[in-house]
Design a protein around this motif. Structure first.
Motif, PDB file in Angstrom:
ATOM      1  N   GLY A 174     -14.771   6.509  12.268  1.00 31.84           N
ATOM      2  CA  GLY A 174     -14.172   6.676  10.855  1.00 31.84           C
ATOM      3  C   GLY A 174     -13.714   7.856  10.205  1.00 31.84           C
ATOM      4  O   GLY A 174     -13.037   7.402   9.785  1.00 31.84           O
ATOM      5  N   GLN A 175     -14.529   8.699  11.107  1.00 28.69           N
ATOM      6  CA  GLN A 175     -13.987  10.245   9.922  1.00 28.69           C
ATOM      7  C   GLN A 175     -13.186   9.851  10.177  1.00 28.69           C
ATOM      8  O   GLN A 175     -11.910  10.745   9.419  1.00 28.69           O
ATOM      9  N   ALA A 176     -12.574  10.462  11.746  1.00 29.76           N
ATOM     10  CA  ALA A 176     -11.311  10.615  12.002  1.00 29.76           C
ATOM     11  C   ALA A 176     -10.022   9.933  11.765  1.00 29.76           C
ATOM     12  O   ALA A 176      -9.226  10.330  10.717  1.00 29.76           O
ATOM     13  N   PHE A 177     -10.271   8.732  11.444  1.00 32.19           N
ATOM     14  CA  PHE A 177      -9.766   7.494  10.634  1.00 32.19           C
ATOM     15  C   PHE A 177      -9.092   8.203   8.999  1.00 32.19           C
ATOM     16  O   PHE A 177      -8.145   8.133   8.889  1.00 32.19           O
ATOM     17  N   ALA A 178     -10.550   7.950   8.415  1.00 27.63           N
ATOM     18  CA  ALA A 178     -10.129   8.714   7.469  1.00 27.63           C
ATOM     19  C   ALA A 178      -9.453  10.373   6.777  1.00 27.63           C
ATOM     20  O   ALA A 178      -8.983  10.359   6.119  1.00 27.63           O
ATOM     21  N   ALA A 179      -9.301  10.943   7.603  1.00 30.27           N
ATOM     22  CA  ALA A 179      -8.769  11.829   7.525  1.00 30.27           C
ATOM     23  C   ALA A 179      -7.536  11.481   7.388  1.00 30.27           C
ATOM     24  O   ALA A 179      -6.524  12.674   7.397  1.00 30.27           O
ATOM     25  N   LYS A 180      -6.912  10.810   8.178  1.00 29.32           N
ATOM     26  CA  LYS A 180      -5.398  10.744   8.317  1.00 29.32           C
ATOM     27  C   LYS A 180      -4.711   9.757   6.915  1.00 29.32           C
ATOM     28  O   LYS A 180      -3.640  10.057   7.439  1.00 29.32           O
ATOM     29  N   VAL A 181      -6.022   9.111   6.715  1.00 33.19           N
ATOM     30  CA  VAL A 181      -5.277   8.187   4.955  1.00 33.19           C
ATOM     31  C   VAL A 181      -4.595   8.664   4.229  1.00 33.19           C
ATOM     32  O   VAL A 181      -4.912  10.205   3.869  1.00 33.19           O
ATOM     33  N   ARG A 182      -3.185   8.328   3.541  1.00 34.97           N
ATOM     34  CA  ARG A 182      -2.965  10.217   2.730  1.00 34.97           C
ATOM     35  C   ARG A 182      -2.101   8.424   1.474  1.00 34.97           C
ATOM     36  O   ARG A 182      -1.825   7.584   1.848  1.00 34.97           O
ATOM     37  N   ASP A 183      -2.505   8.538   0.384  1.00 29.67           N
ATOM     38  CA  ASP A 183      -1.865   7.627  -0.654  1.00 29.67           C
ATOM     39  C   ASP A 183      -0.260   7.841  -0.500  1.00 29.67           C
ATOM     40  O   ASP A 183       0.167   9.210   0.091  1.00 29.67           O
ATOM     41  N   VAL A 184       0.854   7.036  -0.582  1.00 29.77           N
ATOM     42  CA  VAL A 184       2.296   7.281  -0.197  1.00 29.77           C
ATOM     43  C   VAL A 184       2.546   7.859  -1.461  1.00 29.77           C
ATOM     44  O   VAL A 184       3.878   9.051  -0.249  1.00 29.77           O
ATOM     45  N   HIS A 185       2.093   8.141  -3.067  1.00 33.23           N
ATOM     46  CA  HIS A 185       2.824   9.845  -3.405  1.00 33.23           C
ATOM     47  C   HIS A 185       2.116  10.886  -3.197  1.00 33.23           C
ATOM     48  O   HIS A 185       3.267  11.703  -2.805  1.00 33.23           O
ATOM     49  N   GLU A 186       1.338  10.468  -2.290  1.00 35.90           N
ATOM     50  CA  GLU A 186       0.668  11.898  -2.272  1.00 35.90           C
ATOM     51  C   GLU A 186       1.382  12.906  -0.828  1.00 35.90           C
ATOM     52  O   GLU A 186       1.361  13.596  -0.256  1.00 35.90           O
ATOM     53  N   PHE A 187       1.704  11.572  -0.250  1.00 35.37           N
ATOM     54  CA  PHE A 187       2.082  11.704   1.266  1.00 35.37           C
ATOM     55  C   PHE A 187       3.908  11.805   0.751  1.00 35.37           C
ATOM     56  O   PHE A 187       4.482  12.716   1.217  1.00 35.37           O
ATOM     57  N   LEU A 188       4.346  11.442   0.258  1.00 30.00           N
ATOM     58  CA  LEU A 188       5.844  11.482  -0.029  1.00 30.00           C
ATOM     59  C   LEU A 188       5.617  13.227  -0.581  1.00 30.00           C
ATOM     60  O   LEU A 188       7.320  13.591  -0.912  1.00 30.00           O
ATOM     61  N   VAL A 189       5.760  13.327  -1.320  1.00 26.91           N
ATOM     62  CA  VAL A 189       5.781  15.120  -2.303  1.00 26.91           C
ATOM     63  C   VAL A 189       5.547  15.662  -0.977  1.00 26.91           C
ATOM     64  O   VAL A 189       6.222  16.998  -1.269  1.00 26.91           O
ATOM     65  N   SER A 190       3.966  15.469  -0.172  1.00 25.36           N
ATOM     66  CA  SER A 190       4.367  16.874   0.502  1.00 25.36           C
ATOM     67  C   SER A 190       5.197  17.170   1.778  1.00 25.36           C
ATOM     68  O   SER A 190       5.246  17.717   2.267  1.00 25.36           O
ATOM     69  N   LEU A 191       5.782  15.533   1.779  1.00 30.36           N
ATOM     70  CA  LEU A 191       6.786  15.557   3.023  1.00 30.36           C
ATOM     71  C   LEU A 191       8.366  16.109   2.421  1.00 30.36           C
ATOM     72  O   LEU A 191       9.589  16.068   2.669  1.00 30.36           O
TER      73      LEU A 191
END
Ligand code: SF4
Ligand code: SF4
Length: 462
Positions: free
Chosen positions: A309-326
């Motif tokens: 559960g912790q490993a999964f949670a660490a990978k989760v990104r909100d789409v806006h958060e991800f697109l800005v970081s990309l």
């Protein structure tokens, strides 16, 4: 500190008197012991300063101490201590909480309100002391809605009537329908006539910049398939290889927030098994689901899946958060409109994501983003809140719409299923021409130049 050990008692006459005065003397007798699942130290973080009250939607509407975060913390602690009986009045004040977490953003002492109200509600359910909803509503919320296919088929008659008689087909029957059913029908948007089945794998456009897996949601996918379609296509357009795990299920947020912990854990476990972890991110475009997915370490704590559960949670990104970081490629088309943005509670308060959706929308040529007053005050949707607390939900929905109308915007964007439903419902009573959409819909329109909504202009670059 466990229940039964000695605790420091904070003497705060102002809060105590305010709450006691509103509860009446009978509420001061010892009550039922509850709270074994709550870390008692978390209560002690609250120094009763009251700085959170102005951020609390129910306090803004009612102005009563027991409907403020400080009052609710006092009530929960009083119940746990056995000083306040868990009567209907106390349960009502706690049930009126939207779990929007605006109080957490406002609190200078770092009180984790969600860590108090959520386990408290879970125990109320466990002891059979939680809200009592009709059986058909429970079945709908906890059995049908979490299953995309069941939701799709359960809406078959509504799709048919909408197609034949229009969106307001139910209004002549309104007087004969139970309140809850009437509220459900009123909140529904025009339903898609086809079921969108995203491909399990989609290649990136151009060189690959990332490999991601997309979470679809349950009700969201049936009511707003265009948002998931836009998300997949936008990610491809931005150079992402996109996976959509076919065995994914509901995130469990509805169950978790209603206190059905075991059901939430079962769903979390299925998602943890369905999603690959050899991806750069697990993308979610729904604020409520995103905050629950990011909390899987906590949801699954104490189960054999806790580490996964912790490993999964660490990978989760909100789409806006991800697109800005990309490093988002700017869209090629313009949208010459004035628009505003409403902060979904579980994006701004639970995930602290405020700037990223605005940053992305501001990259659309000719789109003028105007500020929305009280943009962080809950719109009253809050999961199933508009079904279980319709009166307060309506007050908050109308309050939100007043603020939106004052901006003069032609479009309002927000990144949560409940907010999209609630805002569209009350806004379209007064201004049916205003486009209510998820930010990724606008971003995808500006990337491909195709306008899905009548009346929204699109400009073609020179
Ligand atoms: S929750 Fe935070 S802001 Fe609210 S009364 Fe307690 S310490 Fe003050
Ligand atoms: S979660 Fe929202 S409604 Fe509940 S006490 Fe905090 S601010 Fe108020």
């Amino acid at each position: 500190m466990s229940l039964g050990q000695s605790r420091s008692v904070v003497s705060l006459p102002t809060v105590e008197n305010a709450v006691a005065g509103q509860l009446g003397p009978s509420a001061r007798t010892p009550g039922q012991r509850i709270g074994r699942g709550i870390d008692y130290e978390l209560f002690l973080d609250c120094v009763h300063c009251g700085l959170c009250t102005a951020a609390c939607p129910t306090f803004l509407e009612l102005g009563t101490e027991m409907d403020s975060p400080r009052g609710r913390i006092y009530l929960m602690r009083g119940v746990v201590d056995g000083r306040i009986p868990l009567d209907d009045q106390v349960r009502h004040h706690l049930a009126l909480c939207l779990d929007c977490r605006a109080c957490e953003s406002a609190c200078p002492s770092g009180v984790q309100y969600g860590r108090l109200i959520e386990p408290f509600r879970a125990e109320l359910q466990e002891f059979g002391l939680g809200e009592r909803w009709p059986r058909w509503l429970q079945a709908l919320l906890f059995q049908v809605f979490p299953r995309r296919r069941w939701t799709w088929w359960s809406l078959y008659p509504v799709r048919f009537f909408q197609r034949v008689f229009g969106l307001d087909w139910w209004k002549p029957l309104a007087g004969m329908l139970p309140n809850t059913l009437r509220n459900m029908l009123a909140v529904l948007p025009p339903l898609a006539q086809r079921y969108y089945r995203p491909p399990a794998w989609s290649p990136p456009h151009g060189p690959r910049r990332a490999r991601v897996a997309v979470f679809l949601g349950c009700v969201h996918h049936v009511l707003f398939p265009q948002v998931n379609e836009a998300t997949v296509r936008l990610l491809q357009f931005q150079g992402c290889e996109v996976l959509v795990p076919q065995r994914q299920v509901c995130c469990g947020a509805l169950h978790y927030h209603a206190g059905h912990l075991r059901a939430a854990q079962q769903l979390a476990q299925r998602n943890v098994e369905a999603f690959p972890l050899d991806v750069d991110a697990i993308i979610v475009n729904i604020a409520g689901c995103g905050s629950t997915l990011k909390d899987y370490g906590h949801v699954l704590a104490g189960t054999p899946c806790a580490e996964q559960g912790q490993a999964f949670a660490a990978k989760v990104r909100d789409v806006h958060e991800f697109l800005v970081s990309l490093d988002f490629y700017p869209p090629g088309f313009g949208l010459p409109i004035q628009a505003t943005y409403h902060d979904a509670c579980h994006l701004c308060h639970a995930q602290q994501i405020r700037q990223q959706p605005r940053q992305l929308l501001q990259q659309i040529q000719e789109l003028k983003l105007v500020p929305l007053s009280e943009s962080e005050v809950c719109c009253g949707a809050a999961g199933s809140y508009n079904l279980t607390q319709p009166e307060m939900a309506e007050r908050l929905g109308r309050r939100k719409v007043e603020q939106i109308l004052q901006t003069g915007a032609q479009a309002v964007f927000t990144a949560n299923t409940g907010c999209l439903l609630q805002i569209r419902r009350y806004l379209h009573e007064q201004a049916p021409h205003i486009w209510v959409a998820h930010p990724v819909e606008a971003l995808w329109v500006a990337c491909n130049g195709h306008v899905p909504y009548r009346g929204i202009p699109v400009s073609v670059p020179d």
